[in-house]
Design a protein around this motif. Sequence first.
Motif, PDB file in Angstrom:
ATOM      1  N   GLY A  66       0.810  -1.209   0.000  1.00  0.00           N
ATOM      2  CA  GLY A  66       0.000   0.000   0.000  1.00  0.00           C
ATOM      3  C   GLY A  66       0.844   1.260   0.000  1.00  0.00           C
ATOM      4  O   GLY A  66       0.517   2.239  -0.680  1.00  0.00           O
ATOM      5  N   ALA A  67       1.936   1.247   0.753  1.00  0.00           N
ATOM      6  CA  ALA A  67       2.829   2.404   0.814  1.00  0.00           C
ATOM      7  C   ALA A  67       3.483   2.647  -0.544  1.00  0.00           C
ATOM      8  O   ALA A  67       3.538   3.785  -1.017  1.00  0.00           O
ATOM      9  N   PHE A  82       0.896   3.991  -2.969  1.00  0.00           N
ATOM     10  CA  PHE A  82       0.616   5.398  -2.703  1.00  0.00           C
ATOM     11  C   PHE A  82       1.713   6.289  -3.267  1.00  0.00           C
ATOM     12  O   PHE A  82       1.439   7.280  -3.955  1.00  0.00           O
ATOM     13  N   ASP A 141       1.936   3.423   7.405  1.00  0.00           N
ATOM     14  CA  ASP A 141       1.043   2.996   6.333  1.00  0.00           C
ATOM     15  C   ASP A 141       0.816   4.178   5.398  1.00  0.00           C
ATOM     16  O   ASP A 141       1.301   5.289   5.647  1.00  0.00           O
ATOM     17  N   ALA A 142       0.081   3.949   4.311  1.00  0.00           N
ATOM     18  CA  ALA A 142      -0.101   4.980   3.284  1.00  0.00           C
ATOM     19  C   ALA A 142      -0.714   6.273   3.828  1.00  0.00           C
ATOM     20  O   ALA A 142      -0.205   7.363   3.535  1.00  0.00           O
ATOM     21  N   GLU A 157       1.203   9.886   3.670  1.00  0.00           N
ATOM     22  CA  GLU A 157       0.619  11.055   3.009  1.00  0.00           C
ATOM     23  C   GLU A 157       0.656  12.273   3.941  1.00  0.00           C
ATOM     24  O   GLU A 157       1.085  13.367   3.554  1.00  0.00           O
TER      25      GLU A 157
END
Length: 81
Positions: free
Chosen positions: A16-17, A20, A66-67, A71
């Motif tokens: 997921g990272a 992203f 995590d994403a 962010e």
Amino acid sequence: MSLIIYTKEGCPWCDGAREFLQSAGVAYEEREVRSHPDFMQEMEAKSGQTKAPTIDLDGEILADTDAPAIEAFLKERKILS
């Protein structure tokens, strides 16, 4: 700007990272720690832990992340708007 992401193969948070960062157009260097013990030692020395994904942005560490946290981290540093 230099961004390193430490990942583990098969880790859904790492996937997921990466997804992203790619979708946001952020350049990064990936260092997979399970198959590269030297990268694991490096990540542990920088972050004090063994969990991935871990981000190193010009020496600033965001560990076991995590994403959404990545962010926010990048927005706080004005890398993303």
